[in-house]
Design an enzyme around this catalytic site. Structure first.
Site, mmCIF file in Angstrom:
data_model
loop_
_atom_site.group_PDB
_atom_site.id
_atom_site.type_symbol
_atom_site.label_atom_id
_atom_site.label_comp_id
_atom_site.label_asym_id
_atom_site.label_seq_id
_atom_site.Cartn_x
_atom_site.Cartn_y
_atom_site.Cartn_z
ATOM 1 N N HIS A 169 -2.902 6.786 -0.875
ATOM 2 C CA HIS A 169 -3.890 7.368 0.056
ATOM 3 C C HIS A 169 -3.306 8.087 1.269
ATOM 4 O O HIS A 169 -3.941 8.144 2.321
ATOM 5 C CB HIS A 169 -4.886 6.274 0.510
ATOM 6 C CG HIS A 169 -5.612 5.656 -0.644
ATOM 7 N ND1 HIS A 169 -6.336 4.501 -0.556
ATOM 8 C CD2 HIS A 169 -5.711 6.044 -1.935
ATOM 9 C CE1 HIS A 169 -6.856 4.187 -1.727
ATOM 10 N NE2 HIS A 169 -6.477 5.124 -2.596
ATOM 11 N N TYR A 206 -0.860 7.313 3.185
ATOM 12 C CA TYR A 206 -0.287 6.504 4.256
ATOM 13 C C TYR A 206 1.239 6.515 4.147
ATOM 14 O O TYR A 206 1.808 7.219 3.307
ATOM 15 C CB TYR A 206 -0.902 5.096 4.229
ATOM 16 C CG TYR A 206 -2.396 5.153 4.500
ATOM 17 C CD1 TYR A 206 -2.873 5.719 5.694
ATOM 18 C CD2 TYR A 206 -3.333 4.709 3.567
ATOM 19 C CE1 TYR A 206 -4.240 5.812 5.944
ATOM 20 C CE2 TYR A 206 -4.704 4.801 3.814
ATOM 21 C CZ TYR A 206 -5.154 5.352 5.007
ATOM 22 O OH TYR A 206 -6.503 5.465 5.250
ATOM 23 N N HIS A 215 0.859 -1.197 0.000
ATOM 24 C CA HIS A 215 0.000 0.000 0.000
ATOM 25 C C HIS A 215 0.895 1.246 0.000
ATOM 26 O O HIS A 215 1.464 1.614 1.026
ATOM 27 C CB HIS A 215 -0.890 -0.016 1.239
ATOM 28 C CG HIS A 215 -2.070 0.914 1.172
ATOM 29 N ND1 HIS A 215 -2.203 1.902 0.224
ATOM 30 C CD2 HIS A 215 -3.182 0.995 1.958
ATOM 31 C CE1 HIS A 215 -3.354 2.543 0.436
ATOM 32 N NE2 HIS A 215 -3.961 2.014 1.472
HETATM 33 C C1 LIG Z 1 -15.197 1.377 3.118
HETATM 34 C C2 LIG Z 1 -13.947 1.587 2.317
HETATM 35 C C3 LIG Z 1 -12.766 1.011 2.755
HETATM 36 C C4 LIG Z 1 -11.583 1.164 2.007
HETATM 37 N N1 LIG Z 1 -10.440 0.568 2.443
HETATM 38 C C5 LIG Z 1 -9.316 0.619 1.682
HETATM 39 C C6 LIG Z 1 -8.147 -0.109 2.046
HETATM 40 O O1 LIG Z 1 -8.124 -0.853 3.025
HETATM 41 N N2 LIG Z 1 -7.055 0.010 1.245
HETATM 42 C C7 LIG Z 1 -7.062 0.788 0.118
HETATM 43 O O2 LIG Z 1 -6.049 0.867 -0.570
HETATM 44 N N3 LIG Z 1 -8.162 1.457 -0.258
HETATM 45 C C8 LIG Z 1 -9.285 1.372 0.478
HETATM 46 N N4 LIG Z 1 -10.427 2.002 0.050
HETATM 47 C C9 LIG Z 1 -10.446 2.583 -1.291
HETATM 48 C C10 LIG Z 1 -10.990 1.539 -2.289
HETATM 49 O O3 LIG Z 1 -10.130 0.418 -2.386
HETATM 50 C C11 LIG Z 1 -11.195 2.137 -3.698
HETATM 51 O O4 LIG Z 1 -9.958 2.549 -4.184
HETATM 52 C C12 LIG Z 1 -12.156 3.316 -3.677
HETATM 53 O O5 LIG Z 1 -13.328 3.007 -2.947
HETATM 54 C C13 LIG Z 1 -12.523 3.737 -5.100
HETATM 55 O O6 LIG Z 1 -13.053 2.648 -5.820
HETATM 56 P P1 LIG Z 1 -14.666 2.472 -6.004
HETATM 57 O O7 LIG Z 1 -15.164 3.716 -6.648
HETATM 58 O O8 LIG Z 1 -14.806 1.242 -6.845
HETATM 59 O O9 LIG Z 1 -15.229 2.296 -4.628
HETATM 60 C C14 LIG Z 1 -11.601 1.907 0.805
HETATM 61 C C15 LIG Z 1 -12.797 2.498 0.395
HETATM 62 C C16 LIG Z 1 -13.953 2.344 1.116
HETATM 63 C C17 LIG Z 1 -15.231 2.963 0.614
#
Ligand SMILES: Cc1cc2nc3c(=O)[nH]c(=O)nc-3n(C[C@H](O)[C@H](O)[C@H](O)COP(=O)(O)O)c2cc1C
Length: 371
Positions: free
Chosen positions: A191, A193, A188
């Site tokens: 975001h 981090y 990772h």
């Molecule tokens: C509830 C939630 C938890 C997430 N947890 C992570 C995570 O653990 N690691 C990560 O890289 N991104 C995390 N994300 C981001 C998602 O992996 C994804 O990149 C983001 O939701 C955009 O994609 P989508 O439009 O298909 O949801 C999270 C997003 C949401 C909504």
């Protein structure tokens, strides 16, 4: 024949690589469900990830799973810094395999964005947002510099010794991921981090070998990648998730991501997932597929290297996903929120894209749903 449901093999330094039955990837999604606060995954994680494996995903990633206790986003995150955690992942990995999905783990360290309240309705409605207070068990966070993100508590700048120890945490976590049976690691680096904090000039204000120039800001990430690659079996692929762009002048930009992706391809990374942002207010584009151009930029630069580049972000429709692939914008798609609504998103997408009902990637138990 649907491109989205065409199998693919992910390159590894040795052996045939990792076979995926299709190009749908479950995006890592924090569940904030480790109520015991010991980092050990349990029935919820099996049910959640298992449903998506049974729902047809080619590759299922765990949520951000911490390489060390202080690297957790919240105290309800999963971890893999001890053997009890690794042991608890085994049954989950086995179940994902039994459903025909490959099992991926996203290894993570939240750095200066650690020690925050779980992002759940109960916490949100009781005003518990942002950094966990000391009385609720919050902990000191670490980062490249004392730079506050989103008004969270300011992290302490890591010493060089702590940086080296942190690289060892990633290595130990990789070894435990191997022991648990995972097929692929996603580092990772997105975001906002820890790794992203080192990469981005917005958060990295160091003036030693780990800050300043591009070479220095990428040093921690490069050391993590190289050390994990060495510890991780050569027949297994290694992946990374980037925030491809901070969307801010003077931040980490897509040109930096493309350059770094090319460099770490040479270190043996072959899977790249392109998200964005995470440091400060969002200034990027929005709308369907808003981050796809970031994946395309990396894919174009890595053309001919056998890399698997996935796009993520507001990809919700089967035809949209198919179009991204047939127009060579990406090699696969990561699906996040759409799968929270529909765990069997791939099965539904395959049917919509004309895959024969006998070849839908559904669990055998659900076969008669097609009648
Ligand atoms: C509830 C939630 C938890 C997430 N947890 C992570 C995570 O653990 N690691 C990560 O890289 N991104 C995390 N994300 C981001 C998602 O992996 C994804 O990149 C983001 O939701 C955009 O994609 P989508 O439009 O298909 O949801 C999270 C997003 C949401 C909504």
């Amino acid at each position: 024949m649907s491109k989205l449901f065409e199998p693919v093999s992910l390159w590894a330094p040795q052996g045939p690589g990792l076979h995926l039955r299709n190009r749908t990837v479950l995006a890592p999604m924090c569940q904030y469900s480790v109520n015991a606060k010991d980092g050990v995954p349990h029935a919820w994680h099996l049910a959640h990830l298992g449903a998506r494996a049974g729902g047809g995903f080619g590759l299922v990633f765990t949520e951000a799973t911490a390489v060390s206790p202080e690297g957790r986003i919240s105290d309800q995150d999963t971890g893999i810094w001890n053997d009890a955690q690794a042991g608890a992942w085994v049954g989950i990995v086995d179940f994902l395999h039994s459903q025909g999905a490959a099992a991926g783990i996203q290894l993570a360290h939240a750095g200066g964005k650690a020690s925050t309240y779980a992002w759940l309705p109960e916490q949100a409605s009781s005003g518990h947002r942002g950094s966990i207070t000391a009385e609720h068990g919050g902990w000191e966070t670490l980062g490249p510099s004392e730079t506050t993100i989103f008004g969270l508590d300011t992290p302490r700048a890591m010493s060089v010794g702590e940086i080296h120890a942190s690289v060892r945490d990633w290595v130990d976590a990789a070894k435990r991921a191997e022991a648990a049976g995972f097929d692929i690691i996603q580092i990772h680096a997105a975001h906002g981090y820890l790794i992203h904090q080192f990469l981005s000039p917005l958060t990295n204000k160091r003036d030693d070998a780990y800050g300043g120039s591009y070479e220095n800001r990428t040093r921690y990430a490069r050391e993590v990648v190289a050390a994990v690659r060495e510890a991780w079996p050569a027949h297994k692929p290694l992946g990374i998730r980037f925030s491809g762009d901070d969307w801010v002048d003077g931040g980490w930009r897509i040109e930096d991501t493309v350059r770094f992706a090319t460099e770490i391809r040479d270190l043996g990374v072959s899977a790249f997932d392109l998200s964005s942002a995470g440091i400060g207010a969002y200034h990027g584009p929005s709308g369907p597929g808003f981050q796809v151009p970031l994946a395309t930029a990396v894919r174009t630069a890595l053309e001919g290297t056998g890399s698997f580049v996935t796009a993520v972000g507001a990809i919700t429709e089967p035809a949209q996903a198919e179009q991204i692939l047939v127009t060579h914008q990406a090699d696969g798609v990561s699906i996040g929120r759409a799968e929270l609504i529909q765990p069997n998103w791939p099965v539904v997408a395959a049917a919509a894209l004309g895959v024969h009902r006998d070849e839908l990637p559904r669990a055998a138990q659900y076969w008669r749903a097609a009648w």
